[in-house]
Design a protein around this motif. Structure first.
Motif, PDB file in Angstrom:
ATOM      1  N   PHE A 313      53.733  23.012  44.609  1.00  0.00           N
ATOM      2  CA  PHE A 313      52.830  23.098  43.455  1.00  0.00           C
ATOM      3  C   PHE A 313      51.663  23.997  43.828  1.00  0.00           C
ATOM      4  CE2 PHE A 313      49.227  20.897  41.017  1.00  0.00           C
ATOM      5  CZ  PHE A 313      49.385  21.724  39.908  1.00  0.00           C
ATOM      6  N   ALA A 314      51.446  24.995  43.012  1.00  0.00           N
ATOM      7  CA  ALA A 314      50.334  25.923  43.207  1.00  0.00           C
ATOM      8  C   ALA A 314      49.725  26.227  41.847  1.00  0.00           C
ATOM      9  CB  ALA A 314      50.817  27.210  43.878  1.00  0.00           C
ATOM     10  N   LEU A 315      48.573  26.841  41.866  1.00  0.00           N
ATOM     11  CA  LEU A 315      47.939  27.310  40.637  1.00  0.00           C
ATOM     12  C   LEU A 315      47.800  28.816  40.676  1.00  0.00           C
ATOM     13  CD1 LEU A 315      45.086  24.680  40.159  1.00  0.00           C
ATOM     14  CD2 LEU A 315      47.190  24.867  38.819  1.00  0.00           C
ATOM     15  N   SER A 316      48.002  29.419  39.531  1.00  0.00           N
ATOM     16  CA  SER A 316      47.727  30.841  39.393  1.00  0.00           C
ATOM     17  C   SER A 316      46.243  31.007  39.095  1.00  0.00           C
ATOM     18  CB  SER A 316      48.564  31.417  38.245  1.00  0.00           C
ATOM     19  OG  SER A 316      48.241  32.770  38.025  1.00  0.00           O
ATOM     20  N   VAL A 317      45.574  31.806  39.920  1.00  0.00           N
ATOM     21  CA  VAL A 317      44.118  31.976  39.792  1.00  0.00           C
ATOM     22  C   VAL A 317      43.814  33.457  39.623  1.00  0.00           C
ATOM     23  CG1 VAL A 317      41.874  31.565  40.848  1.00  0.00           C
ATOM     24  CG2 VAL A 317      43.759  29.956  41.250  1.00  0.00           C
ATOM     25  N   PRO A 318      43.634  33.911  38.396  1.00  0.00           N
ATOM     26  CA  PRO A 318      43.331  35.323  38.159  1.00  0.00           C
ATOM     27  C   PRO A 318      42.027  35.742  38.841  1.00  0.00           C
ATOM     28  CG  PRO A 318      43.975  34.225  36.127  1.00  0.00           C
ATOM     29  CD  PRO A 318      43.782  33.145  37.148  1.00  0.00           C
ATOM     30  N   GLN A 319      41.956  37.008  39.177  1.00  0.00           N
ATOM     31  CA  GLN A 319      40.762  37.570  39.836  1.00  0.00           C
ATOM     32  C   GLN A 319      40.438  36.861  41.154  1.00  0.00           C
ATOM     33  OE1 GLN A 319      40.080  36.838  36.114  1.00  0.00           O
ATOM     34  NE2 GLN A 319      41.268  38.731  36.045  1.00  0.00           N
ATOM     35  N   LEU A 320      41.455  36.403  41.844  1.00  0.00           N
ATOM     36  CA  LEU A 320      41.223  35.707  43.102  1.00  0.00           C
ATOM     37  C   LEU A 320      40.554  36.617  44.122  1.00  0.00           C
ATOM     38  CD1 LEU A 320      41.517  33.142  44.735  1.00  0.00           C
ATOM     39  CD2 LEU A 320      43.874  33.786  45.262  1.00  0.00           C
ATOM     40  N   THR A 321      40.910  37.893  44.097  1.00  0.00           N
ATOM     41  CA  THR A 321      40.274  38.844  45.024  1.00  0.00           C
ATOM     42  C   THR A 321      38.767  38.822  44.881  1.00  0.00           C
ATOM     43  OG1 THR A 321      42.196  40.303  45.051  1.00  0.00           O
ATOM     44  CG2 THR A 321      40.097  41.274  45.678  1.00  0.00           C
ATOM     45  N   ASP A 322      38.279  38.813  43.657  1.00  0.00           N
ATOM     46  CA  ASP A 322      36.830  38.804  43.416  1.00  0.00           C
ATOM     47  C   ASP A 322      36.195  37.513  43.905  1.00  0.00           C
ATOM     48  OD1 ASP A 322      37.125  41.283  42.212  1.00  0.00           O
ATOM     49  OD2 ASP A 322      37.224  40.469  40.183  1.00  0.00           O
ATOM     50  N   LYS A 323      36.873  36.400  43.723  1.00  0.00           N
ATOM     51  CA  LYS A 323      36.322  35.118  44.152  1.00  0.00           C
ATOM     52  C   LYS A 323      36.176  35.054  45.674  1.00  0.00           C
ATOM     53  CE  LYS A 323      38.738  32.717  40.345  1.00  0.00           C
ATOM     54  NZ  LYS A 323      37.605  32.367  39.493  1.00  0.00           N
ATOM     55  N   LEU A 324      37.102  35.704  46.367  1.00  0.00           N
ATOM     56  CA  LEU A 324      37.123  35.647  47.828  1.00  0.00           C
ATOM     57  C   LEU A 324      36.228  36.682  48.491  1.00  0.00           C
ATOM     58  CD1 LEU A 324      41.008  35.387  48.194  1.00  0.00           C
ATOM     59  CD2 LEU A 324      39.410  33.527  48.624  1.00  0.00           C
ATOM     60  N   ALA A 325      35.679  37.583  47.712  1.00  0.00           N
ATOM     61  CA  ALA A 325      35.083  38.813  48.243  1.00  0.00           C
ATOM     62  C   ALA A 325      34.033  38.599  49.325  1.00  0.00           C
ATOM     63  CB  ALA A 325      34.498  39.634  47.100  1.00  0.00           C
ATOM     64  N   SER A 326      33.217  37.554  49.222  1.00  0.00           N
ATOM     65  CA  SER A 326      32.152  37.337  50.209  1.00  0.00           C
ATOM     66  C   SER A 326      32.591  36.447  51.368  1.00  0.00           C
ATOM     67  CB  SER A 326      30.930  36.700  49.532  1.00  0.00           C
ATOM     68  OG  SER A 326      30.398  37.554  48.542  1.00  0.00           O
ATOM     69  N   TYR A 327      33.806  35.901  51.271  1.00  0.00           N
ATOM     70  CA  TYR A 327      34.200  34.836  52.194  1.00  0.00           C
ATOM     71  C   TYR A 327      35.378  35.180  53.104  1.00  0.00           C
ATOM     72  CZ  TYR A 327      31.390  32.182  48.824  1.00  0.00           C
ATOM     73  OH  TYR A 327      30.387  31.736  48.010  1.00  0.00           O
TER      74      TYR A 327
END
Length: 503
Positions: A313-327
């Motif tokens: 089970f996973a979730l599709s998370v659009p714009q994940l690249t942007d969310k991760l950008a600082s981390y």
């Protein structure tokens, strides 16, 4: 709980699993009776619940790769700066700190928002049974019940007490979270621990019973069976939804949280059903864009670092690249103060065989741009090399956890079965490139090795905080104090305490 209900049809994010058919006018407010007059309305409501789960306050960030990983001290501690106030207060367990108080309240509020939305659909589905194709009815209702159980279980694991197996007498009778099953303006009373666990398992049992004969992933029917009702792709991407085997894995997770010998026997039974499914080839369907199998060491490379094939089970998370950008920065630099990485020595100590363990060789990368020369985890990093099937997915239940649960249940049984325990544990080790099997270990030593494997396996997945809390770990990495309920127990939001809740 009525205040948590948001209009389901205002969602503007589209999951890959429903991109062909989930078409909603965001500014429209469709009256309930009209919305639930067609199967499409129920499909939209179900997908809206998954979209809600992918919110940053829930599994899109906080309860997956960010806050829970910081609480578990999975990575190098941050220095306190103006940019790291949230992370610093999390790693210090300053739950009433001004920078994380809202974050913790949002987990609670948005979790119950999704729960109420599931209840809204469940309230209507049986009344409208006659509008459904039989398969759609069973799958939609089964998934709604599973979502309700999934989120309640995580609320219990976060805002309730851990170490249940060793203090069940106290926790079974103690009031804990409200288990919400209706849509009402009235406040749902708190349930006891025993009641809450029963509600969770009841929902999961009903979900499994509904899904067993109808979910494509169980292969009770050929793909042609779904052709007439899958014209717009509703049955694609089964691992982006709570499918039958994800529900069985969730049953195992919930039973192990309670931890009695009776519950561990049930956890083992559920886990072994999933393992049997994998042993028989798992699931591979180009038509349904769903692939489930345990990856071998030689199959893990830059194209599949998210390990999507192992995700139950996973979730599709659009714009994940942007969310991760600082981390999550493979080549982080000293000025990237929020970067999540392992110190070099910590990484080398964690992985026993750095030459062959793919969790080190393929799922970590060393930065050459920072003085610390630490290792960044790649599991959620959105590399340009990722295949389409591996992009923008965050795992919520992945196969190795099922094997670890089975191993733990065997090793900690009243009469331990160390042979089976080692078999399940060594299966994952072999598939990760550790070819020297563990042998002739005492049960307590097997449990120690399971803990090591959890730590190696689940970087960036929000698993370890729950593991430490469940097993009552008094020491965790990078923390000098002894862990206790003070650190493990997230406080109820002030607005809940003011309404009379007790924790």
């Amino acid at each position: 709980m009525k205040k948590y209900l948001l209009p389901i049809l205002t969602a503007i994010v589209t999951l890959t699993s429903c991109s062909d058919w989930f078409d909603v006018t965001s500014n429209s407010e469709i009256r309930e009776k009209d919305h639930y007059s067609t199967e499409t309305g129920f499909q939209q409501s179900l997908i809206g619940c998954y979209i809600g789960m992918a919110d940053d306050a829930l599994y899109g960030k906080t309860l997956s790769w960010h806050a829970l990983e910081i609480l578990a001290h999975q990575f190098t501690l941050v220095n306190e700066t103006s940019s790291t106030q949230v992370e610093h207060q999390l790693q210090s367990y300053l739950y009433k700190g001004v920078y994380i108080n809202t974050l913790l309240e949002d987990i609670w509020a948005k979790s119950y928002n999704v729960i109420v939305n599931t209840n809204e659909a469940l309230k209507n589905i049986d009344e409208k049974r006659d509008i459904f194709d039989d398969t759609n009815y069973h799958v939609i209702k089964g998934e709604l019940l599973a979502i309700r159980a999934y989120i309640h279980l995580d609320l219990l694991r976060l805002y309730g007490y851990g170490n249940w197996a060793n203090r069940s007498t106290q926790l079974n009778d103690k009031l804990t979270i409200p288990y919400v099953t209706t849509v009402s303006k009235d406040i749902t009373p708190q349930a006891t621990g025993a009641e809450t666990l029963t509600y969770i398992q009841n929902d999961l049992k009903e979900a499994a019973d509904l899904l067993r004969e109808y979910d494509p992933i169980t292969k009770k029917h050929g793909e042609d069976f779904y052709a007439g009702i899958n014209t717009e792709g509703f049955y694609k991407n089964r691992t982006l939804r709570l499918n039958y085997y994800a529900v069985k894995a969730l049953q195992a997770r919930a039973y192990l949280w309670e931890g009695s010998q009776e519950s561990k026997a049930k956890a083992l039974e559920a886990a072994e059903e999933v393992i049997s499914f994998i042993d028989k080839g798992g699931f591979n369907s180009k038509t349904l864009n769903t692939y489930v199998n345990l990856l071998k060491a030689g199959e893990i490379n830059a194209s599949n670092t998210s390990l999507a094939n192992e995700q139950l089970f996973a979730l599709s998370v659009p714009q994940l690249t942007d969310k991760l950008a600082s981390y999550i920065l493979p080549n982080y630099q000293d000025q990237n103060v929020q970067a999540m990485y392992l110190q070099k020595d910590a990484a080398l100590d964690l992985y026993e065989n750095i030459s062959t363990d793919v969790r080190f060789t393929q799922l970590l990368t060393q930065s050459n741009s920072a003085t610390t020369a630490g290792y960044t985890p790649l599991k959620v990093y959105q590399s340009s090399s990722l295949s389409e099937y591996n992009k923008d997915k965050l795992s919520l239940i992945r196969l190795p956890e099922v094997y670890y649960i089975a191993s733990e249940c065997c090793a900690s049984a009243t009469i331990p079965n160390t042979t089976k325990a080692l078999k399940y544990l060594n299966t994952i080790r072999q598939n990760r490139g550790i070819y020297n099997d563990l042998e002739n270990l005492e049960p307590i030593d097997i449990l120690t090795e399971i803990g090591k494997e959890y730590h190696k396996e689940f970087l960036s997945e929000g698993i370890m905080f729950y593991y430490y809390k469940r097993t009552n770990a008094t020491t965790i990495p990078n923390f000098s104090k002894e862990m206790s309920d003070t650190e493990y127990l997230l406080p109820y939001p002030d607005f809940e305490l003011q309404s009379g809740r007790v924790q």
